[in-house]
Design a protein around this motif. Structure first.
Motif, PDB file in Angstrom:
ATOM      1  N   LEU A   1       0.839  -1.187   0.000  1.00 15.43           N
ATOM      2  CA  LEU A   1       0.000   0.000   0.000  1.00 15.43           C
ATOM      3  C   LEU A   1       0.881   1.246   0.000  1.00 15.43           C
ATOM      4  O   LEU A   1       1.836   1.349   0.769  1.00 15.43           O
ATOM      5  CB  LEU A   1      -0.902  -0.012   1.238  1.00 15.43           C
ATOM      6  N   LEU A   2       0.571   2.180  -0.895  1.00 11.43           N
ATOM      7  CA  LEU A   2       1.399   3.375  -1.064  1.00 11.43           C
ATOM      8  C   LEU A   2       0.801   4.528  -0.270  1.00 11.43           C
ATOM      9  O   LEU A   2      -0.343   4.924  -0.502  1.00 11.43           O
ATOM     10  CB  LEU A   2       1.478   3.736  -2.549  1.00 11.43           C
ATOM     11  N   ASP A   3       1.586   5.072   0.662  1.00 15.24           N
ATOM     12  CA  ASP A   3       1.123   6.250   1.398  1.00 15.24           C
ATOM     13  C   ASP A   3       1.779   7.504   0.828  1.00 15.24           C
ATOM     14  O   ASP A   3       2.661   7.432  -0.040  1.00 15.24           O
ATOM     15  CB  ASP A   3       1.395   6.113   2.899  1.00 15.24           C
ATOM     16  N   LEU A   4       1.338   8.650   1.319  1.00 16.20           N
ATOM     17  CA  LEU A   4       1.806   9.918   0.768  1.00 16.20           C
ATOM     18  C   LEU A   4       3.308  10.109   0.957  1.00 16.20           C
ATOM     19  O   LEU A   4       3.997  10.591   0.048  1.00 16.20           O
ATOM     20  CB  LEU A   4       1.049  11.075   1.430  1.00 16.20           C
ATOM     21  N   GLU A   5       3.828   9.730   2.119  1.00 10.47           N
ATOM     22  CA  GLU A   5       5.265   9.902   2.382  1.00 10.47           C
ATOM     23  C   GLU A   5       6.106   9.099   1.395  1.00 10.47           C
ATOM     24  O   GLU A   5       7.092   9.606   0.854  1.00 10.47           O
ATOM     25  CB  GLU A   5       5.585   9.464   3.814  1.00 10.47           C
ATOM     26  N   ARG A   6       5.686   7.867   1.129  1.00 16.48           N
ATOM     27  CA  ARG A   6       6.442   7.018   0.200  1.00 16.48           C
ATOM     28  C   ARG A   6       6.289   7.503  -1.232  1.00 16.48           C
ATOM     29  O   ARG A   6       7.231   7.423  -2.027  1.00 16.48           O
ATOM     30  CB  ARG A   6       5.957   5.573   0.334  1.00 16.48           C
ATOM     31  N   LEU A   7       5.109   8.004  -1.575  1.00 18.61           N
ATOM     32  CA  LEU A   7       4.877   8.525  -2.920  1.00 18.61           C
ATOM     33  C   LEU A   7       5.852   9.644  -3.251  1.00 18.61           C
ATOM     34  O   LEU A   7       6.354   9.747  -4.375  1.00 18.61           O
ATOM     35  CB  LEU A   7       3.440   9.027  -3.049  1.00 18.61           C
ATOM     36  N   ASN A   8       6.172  10.467  -2.273  1.00 23.39           N
ATOM     37  CA  ASN A   8       7.072  11.601  -2.509  1.00 23.39           C
ATOM     38  C   ASN A   8       8.490  11.173  -2.873  1.00 23.39           C
ATOM     39  O   ASN A   8       9.251  11.956  -3.438  1.00 23.39           O
ATOM     40  CB  ASN A   8       7.110  12.504  -1.268  1.00 23.39           C
ATOM     41  N   TYR A   9       8.852   9.932  -2.558  1.00 24.55           N
ATOM     42  CA  TYR A   9      10.192   9.433  -2.873  1.00 24.55           C
ATOM     43  C   TYR A   9      10.249   8.692  -4.203  1.00 24.55           C
ATOM     44  O   TYR A   9      11.329   8.315  -4.661  1.00 24.55           O
ATOM     45  CB  TYR A   9      10.677   8.508  -1.750  1.00 24.55           C
ATOM     46  N   ILE A  10       9.114   8.477  -4.837  1.00 22.67           N
ATOM     47  CA  ILE A  10       9.094   7.772  -6.121  1.00 22.67           C
ATOM     48  C   ILE A  10       9.435   8.752  -7.241  1.00 22.67           C
ATOM     49  O   ILE A  10       8.959   9.898  -7.250  1.00 22.67           O
ATOM     50  CB  ILE A  10       7.718   7.122  -6.367  1.00 22.67           C
ATOM     51  N   ASP A  11      10.229   8.312  -8.185  1.00 20.23           N
ATOM     52  CA  ASP A  11      10.678   9.167  -9.274  1.00 20.23           C
ATOM     53  C   ASP A  11       9.571   9.314 -10.322  1.00 20.23           C
ATOM     54  O   ASP A  11       9.465   8.533 -11.257  1.00 20.23           O
ATOM     55  CB  ASP A  11      11.934   8.560  -9.926  1.00 20.23           C
ATOM     56  N   LEU A  12       8.738  10.335 -10.132  1.00 22.96           N
ATOM     57  CA  LEU A  12       7.673  10.671 -11.079  1.00 22.96           C
ATOM     58  C   LEU A  12       7.749  12.156 -11.391  1.00 22.96           C
ATOM     59  O   LEU A  12       8.217  12.951 -10.571  1.00 22.96           O
ATOM     60  CB  LEU A  12       6.294  10.362 -10.478  1.00 22.96           C
ATOM     61  N   ASN A  13       7.269  12.534 -12.580  1.00 25.14           N
ATOM     62  CA  ASN A  13       7.284  13.966 -12.871  1.00 25.14           C
ATOM     63  C   ASN A  13       6.252  14.673 -11.985  1.00 25.14           C
ATOM     64  O   ASN A  13       5.298  14.069 -11.488  1.00 25.14           O
ATOM     65  CB  ASN A  13       7.054  14.248 -14.358  1.00 25.14           C
TER      66      ASN A  13
END
Length: 211
Positions: free
Chosen positions: A184-196
């Motif tokens: 499950l992806l939370d907001l904190e982890r999402l910020n570390y994913i390399d996306l534009n």
């Protein structure tokens, strides 16, 4: 006493024969090896869970599995009694999934009660560019590990562009939550994913700023 000596000698000879046979292994399919006695072995990556301070220089980088746990029969079976060599092939690059004309074989890199098991391949499918996701009936697995709390009846696999290259990141959604690498992806982890930035802002707006 004489019988005891005979038993010991017989066991030593058997060990010697098996040792010689393993040394004569030859590759017969994707990561499948066969010895002179007809036994089959699956060569898989050895990823021991050791503390970072431990020296792993002397740890073998591969191991050979001779048996597979059949989830239908609920017992370990020698590979030679279940694998169809002619149709056997690796499914994903990391070597978690294999299949032949009858079975799907799953190798789990992390500790698991059944680290290498097989299931009937009916209604089994693989998702994603790397095929790291396996769908079986009403369950979804990532590299052999069950993905919890996901509604696969509403499953969508998103291929999202990274910020600095043409590489695409795979994120799953069931319209309610996001999942990345099987979790499950939370907001904190999402910020570390390399996306534009535009893509990331859109995901935050849709899934984290609902109120």
């Amino acid at each position: 006493m004489e019988n005891t000596k005979k038993i010991i000698v017989s066991l030593l000879l058997l060990c010697l024969i098996n040792s010689c046979a393993k040394k004569e292994q030859r590759k017969v399919a994707d990561q499948i090896y066969k010895d002179a006695l007809g036994n089959l072995y699956l060569k898989v990556k050895n990823k021991p869970l050791l503390h970072p301070s431990k020296d792993i220089s002397d740890v073998d980088d591969s191991i050979y599995l001779m048996k597979v746990y059949d989830k239908v029969l609920k017992k370990d079976i020698p590979l030679k009694d279940v694998i169809n060599v002619a149709s056997f092939k690796k499914v994903n690059n990391d070597g978690n999934y294999f299949e032949d004309k009858k079975h799907t074989y799953v190798y789990v890199n992390t500790p698991n009660p059944n680290q290498f098991y097989c299931i009937d391949n009916e209604k089994t499918s693989f998702l994603g560019q790397e095929k790291d996701y396996m769908k079986k009936n009403d369950s979804l697995y990532h590299k052999g590990i069950l993905v919890d709390s996901i509604d696969i009846s509403k499953l969508t696999l998103l291929h999202l562009k990274s910020s600095n290259s043409q590489h695409k990141t795979e994120i799953l959604t069931d319209s309610t939550n996001l999942f990345y690498d099987g979790s499950l992806l939370d907001l904190e982890r999402l910020n570390y994913i390399d996306l534009n930035k535009e893509t990331k802002d859109s995901l935050i707006s849709l899934f984290f700023n609902k109120n």
